[in-house]
Scaffold this active site. Structure first.
Site, PDB file in Angstrom:
ATOM      1  N   ARG A 591      -0.481  -8.072 -13.479  1.00  0.00           N
ATOM      2  CA  ARG A 591       0.065  -8.373 -14.823  1.00  0.00           C
ATOM      3  C   ARG A 591       0.304  -7.086 -15.598  1.00  0.00           C
ATOM      4  NH1 ARG A 591      -2.901 -12.483 -18.296  1.00  0.00           N
ATOM      5  NH2 ARG A 591      -4.639 -11.031 -18.070  1.00  0.00           N
ATOM      6  N   SER A 652      -8.623  -2.913  -9.735  1.00  0.00           N
ATOM      7  CA  SER A 652      -9.803  -3.634  -9.221  1.00  0.00           C
ATOM      8  C   SER A 652     -10.170  -3.261  -7.802  1.00  0.00           C
ATOM      9  CB  SER A 652      -9.545  -5.133  -9.318  1.00  0.00           C
ATOM     10  OG  SER A 652      -8.950  -5.415 -10.554  1.00  0.00           O
ATOM     11  N   ASP A 706     -11.878  -4.213 -12.867  1.00  0.00           N
ATOM     12  CA  ASP A 706     -11.684  -5.512 -13.540  1.00  0.00           C
ATOM     13  C   ASP A 706     -13.001  -6.057 -14.078  1.00  0.00           C
ATOM     14  OD1 ASP A 706     -11.217  -7.567 -10.515  1.00  0.00           O
ATOM     15  OD2 ASP A 706     -12.631  -5.957 -11.003  1.00  0.00           O
TER      16      ASP A 706
END
Ligand code: 0WK
Ligand code: BGC
Length: 965
Positions: A591, A652, A706
């Protein structure tokens, strides 16, 4: 604009149940309708004096101009004729009044059906079960025959005046040709009212005689001869072979049995007969035996009705609705004991004076009121009292001595049947005799099954037995036609039970033994996945050990849990301000976000972009060029091209942070393997890509994991949030550690967020004792075998594969799909982890699994789907427990480091598995509470992902930088 503490948290929004099926009640149960709001109607029969035409009936709504298109070839005199309905009763003849009192208007039948469904729900509900009249007793029969049953099975059936003993041999040939030998023993007079011990001794003696006379030496020598006991009285069962008698009925009243386990009573009597090899393995109601008997020839039956001396019904209910039994998956046969319907007075307006007389004269007045309306033990008595009343009104037998009618029991069911089955003798008496009054209950059960299975229509076989069914040829016709009126959405087919319920009892015993053998075999397969408390405590201790090794400068390089410093030293305090770009890479979706942090709170806009597998496993340059393309596309769409916004990058993957905006990639995980990145500064890789694209519109100020982004995002809402947890494609955790404990970073003041990278826990072999053969196969088929071992036991990328391996092993062991090969199941990743979430949904109807089975081209029986569910539950529960053991190590360490007796902390959590799996979060929280009782841990679901967190890290960094100026 959002500000702290006012917005409903995601938890509050979630509990509003938005993501559950809307046709269900607040508790997730199906919202049941108790029948159509029909206007007052009456069902008129042909031979009703009003119509005098034979063979067809019509339903006349109260206002004549609405004619329902319904005609059926029946003569429902009893129901049809509401003779004199249009006459006021003062003009009606005594017989017409008698007929009217025995006929029940259709709308009253609908109401009765509604009351029956209400009573059924009361009986199934743990809170109201004790008060319910329709007891809805669980039978612990969770399956019907599948044709593989084989062996010798003994059956004893306690009938009204006899004991039937059967030996049934099944050959596993689809039960098409069972061999049945049986013998009937008449019960001595008075035994039904005598000592219970005498009754059971008599039954055992019958067995002994039967075995002596009929069984071969081979059977006599068999180690165990399983016995099924058909005991047609209401019993509270706690197991298939444990049933306490609740109450006698049908004239039985033996002492010393009520409240006792009848299986035990029979077994003791059998042992007294030295029949050591005979073992009572199942006790069942006669309705169950009937249902099973009719299920034998490949026509599974899911309803069993006994319309005999007594009356009762059983059916296969969704297990999760049977609250009085602890089964949640599959179906369970429920013995309704509908004979007691109306014992709470709900039928008082239907009871006729004749019914009142019969009840008063019975051995149990006020009880089994419905049974006394339809049981053949009572029909003759109802007629006798009707005839007495009509004689008293000089409407019948004028001038005839009818003293004989005063004698109880003089008018038997056989008399009734002889009269009503005699075609040319149509008399008023016959009209009275034909009052069946049975249908609303069957209709209620069928509608209930249809609704609780989320079906539009229900097609079902109903096994029927009893002299009312066998003796009265029109029973089926009347029962079916009125049931169709009351439950038009249901298509029942009545199947006569040959051999009574004896054969079925053998089936119950055979199915019970088959299921017992199967569950032993299933337990064997799943046992390695079942973790004990000791196992979890060991994992917790090992995690703690690895955490300490990871924090220690000397041992960090060899620690499997790398405990990476993140340089995030503060969680948000609400003073952050500004506009930020954020990237979120590493989860299911990539995103790009723009985040605005103001006094009022945080607003953001984002776009999801796909990272194709070719890019994930291509070159690093291509990956970061792709990321830049997405950023540029986003800035275009958001008119941000001209703005140079600080950017927070949620990346992440395991990175050795050198500073907030400098992080070296240690290794790829989760299917990524882009070349030329490991060992490199990820921020620099992004900047190089921006240079390649001559894109000046971004300034990377922070890179976070993350878990860190999630902790920060939730920390903005809850200052106690000092742990970040991800359980999604991958899994990991971070937490705020005391600097004095972080041996790999200078300084010992304050705290720093540590990215644990616990996914790699066990890569040094410390968890090898936990890995099952299924886990090993899954690991070997990944692109990073031997790596991320803890992650491969827990996270969404792998659970589906573990389940697939187990299912294939069970097919091989003939435990699933009857061992039929399942080619589609051989395909890697075909069993997606999201399937677990669907299959484990509470109250799942088979229909919902069916979609998954079709996708996998699996032809599964109901039992197969229940077993698949058990496998999914075992795999997801283990994942949740292991996650909890890891977290327990973290919170316990924080509590100790802070010298606290009790720690109260919030965990910010994200990830599709945690969010969407129906019971993962509950299992995790329950296990954590158990393993770390001194820690009060709150879980806060991250709403907008860690992109927001990355922006906050950038904002905190920005604030610190401005403060330093
Ligand atoms: C949403 C977060 C993202 C994280 C993801 C993990 O914004 O940073 O990586 O959750 O869950 P997944 O998408 O892997 O299930
Ligand atoms: C990565 C972690 C990440 C986790 C959750 C793991 O595979 O190593 O860095 O936090 O997945 O996305």
């Amino acid at each position: 604009m959002a500000s702290r503490g006012t917005r409903p948290t995601s938890q509050e929004r979630r509990s509003s149940g938005a993501d559950r099926a809307d046709q269900r009640g607040a508790d997730g149960r199906p919202a049941l309708s108790t029948g159509p709001e029909l206007g007052p109607m009456t069902l008129m029969g042909q031979s009703c004096p009003l119509h005098n035409r034979r063979g067809s009936a019509r339903v006349v709504p109260r206002d004549e101009n609405m004619e329902l298109s319904f005609s059926m070839e029946m003569d429902t005199r009893i129901y049809g004729s509401n003779p004199g309905q249009h006459q006021d009763s003062s003009q009606a003849t005594p017989i017409q009044r008698a007929l009217r009192s025995l006929s029940i208007p259709l709308e009253r039948l609908h109401i009765m059906k509604g009351h029956m469904i209400e009573d059924m729900c009361k009986g199934l509900c743990r809170q109201t079960h004790a008060q319910a009249k329709v007891r809805m007793l669980p039978t612990y029969i969770a399956s019907i025959p599948n044709g593989t049953e084989k062996g010798n099975f003994l059956v004893v059936e306690l009938c009204q005046n006899q004991v039937r003993t059967l030996l049934v041999t099944l050959y596993g040939d689809g039960n098409m040709s069972p061999n049945i030998v049986y013998k009937i023993f008449d019960m001595p007079e008075g035994m039904r009212q005598g000592e219970g011990e005498a009754l059971f001794d008599f039954i055992a003696q019958c067995l002994s005689k039967f075995l002596a006379e009929t069984t071969t030496s081979e059977i006599k020598e068999t180690t165990t001869l399983p016995l099924g006991f058909v005991f047609p009285f209401s019993c509270q069962q706690t197991r298939l072979d444990k049933a306490e008698l609740l109450s006698w009925s049908k004239g039985f009243s033996c002492s010393g049995v009520v409240g006792k386990d009848v299986a035990q009573l029979l077994q003791s009597a059998i042992n007294k007969q030295e029949l050591r090899h005979v073992e009572v393995v199942a006790v069942m109601n006669d309705t169950v035996g009937t249902m099973m008997t009719c299920s034998m020839e490949g026509r599974p039956c899911e309803v069993g009705i006994v319309a005999d001396k007594g009356s009762n019904c059983c059916f296969m209910a969704e297990s999760y609705l049977v609250e009085t039994a602890d089964e949640t998956s599959g179906r369970m046969c429920v013995n309704t004991e509908w004979g007691c319907f109306g014992d709470d007075g709900i039928l008082n307006d239907v009871f006729t004076p004749y019914d009142e007389c019969v009840d008063k004269e019975s051995s149990n007045p006020g009880v089994k009121r419905f049974e006394k309306m339809v049981g053949t033990l009572y029909v003759g008595e109802i007629v006798r009292h009707a005839l007495i009343a009509l004689t008293a009104e000089k409407a019948l037998f004028n001038g005839t001595d009818v003293a004989v009618l005063k004698q109880k029991g003089v008018f038997t069911m056989q008399h009734v049947l002889d009269i009503i089955n005699n075609e040319d003798g149509i008399t008023e008496v016959k009209k009275i005799l034909e009052s069946l009054r049975l249908q609303p209950r069957l209709a209620a059960i069928l509608s209930y099954m249809c609704q609780t299975r989320d079906l539009e229509t229900l097609t079902v076989n109903v096994g029927v037995e009893g002299e009312l069914y066998t003796g009265y040829p029109r029973f089926e016709e009347i029962l079916l036609s009125v049931s169709r009126l009351l439950a038009p959405e249901c298509m029942p087919t009545l199947l006569p039970s040959r051999d009574g319920s004896g054969r079925g009892a053998a089936m119950v015993t055979a199915v019970a033994l088959r299921l017992a053998a199967q569950s032993r075999a299933v337990d064997e397969v799943l046992a390695p996945l079942r973790l004990s408390r000791a196992d979890l405590e060991k994992v917790q201790a090992l995690m703690r050990q690895e955490m300490d090794r990871g924090l220690c400068k000397e041992t960090n390089p060899t620690a499997s849990v790398r405990m990476l410093p993140t340089y995030v030293t503060h969680t948000p305090d609400g003073t952050e301000r500004g506009d930020f770009l954020a990237l979120d890479l590493g989860g299911t979706n990539f995103r790009v976000l723009v985040v605005r942090v103001t006094e009022e709170g945080i607003t953001m806009a984002s776009e999801i972009y796909v990272i194709p597998a070719t890019i994930m496993q291509g070159t690093g340059e291509a990956l970061f060029d792709h990321i830049l393309d997405c950023i540029i596309d986003f800035q275009m769409k958001q008119n941000l091209v001209t703005q140079m916004l600080p950017l927070g990058f949620t990346f992440s993957f395991p990175c050795q942070q050198v500073g907030l905006d400098k992080a070296l990639l240690l290794t790829w995980t989760k299917g990524f393997s882009a070349s030329g990145c490991v060992g490199k500064d990820v921020v620099q890789l992004l900047r190089d890509a921006a240079k390649r694209k001559q894109h000046l519109g971004m300034q990377v100020v922070a890179l976070v994991n993350d878990t860190v982004g999630t902790m920060m995002a939730c920390g903005y809402d809850d200052p106690k949030c000092e742990i970040g947890l991800i359980v999604g494609t991958g899994t990991n955790a971070c937490y705020m550690e005391e600097m004095k404990n972080v041996g790999t970073v200078e300084g010992d003041q304050g705290r720093m967020c540590i990215n644990m990278e616990w996914g790699a826990f066990g890569d040094n072999g410390c968890l090898d004792h936990l890995f099952t053969q299924f886990d090993k196969v899954v690991d070997e088929t990944t692109i990073n075998p031997g790596k991320q071992r803890f992650e491969k036991l827990i996270s969404g990328m792998y659970l589906g594969e573990i389940v697939r391996q187990i299912l294939m092993a069970m097919v091989e062991k003939q435990l699933l799909f009857k061992g039929r090969p399942c080619p589609k199941l051989q395909t890697r990743n075909i069993f997606q982890t999201k399937f677990l979430s669907t299959i484990e949904l509470n109250g799942l109807a088979l229909r919902q699994i069916r979609a998954i089975l079709n996708e996998l081209e699996l032809d599964a029986s109901f039992e197969d789907s229940v077993l698949m569910r058990e496998v999914c539950q075992a795999v997801s529960l283990r994942a949740a427990q292991l996650c909890a053991a890891g977290l327990a190590a973290v919170v316990e360490k924080m509590r100790e480091s802070r010298g606290l007796d009790q720690l109260s902390v919030t965990v910010g959590v994200d990830g599709t598995l945690y969010k969407l799996h129906p019971c993962f979060s509950d299992n995790l929280q329950k296990t954590l509470k158990d393993l770390a009782p001194k820690c009060n841990v709150t879980f806060l679901l991250s709403e907008d992902g860690s992109g927001k967190g990355a922006a906050l890290v950038a904002a905190v960094a920005d604030r610190a930088a401005n403060a330093a100026k």
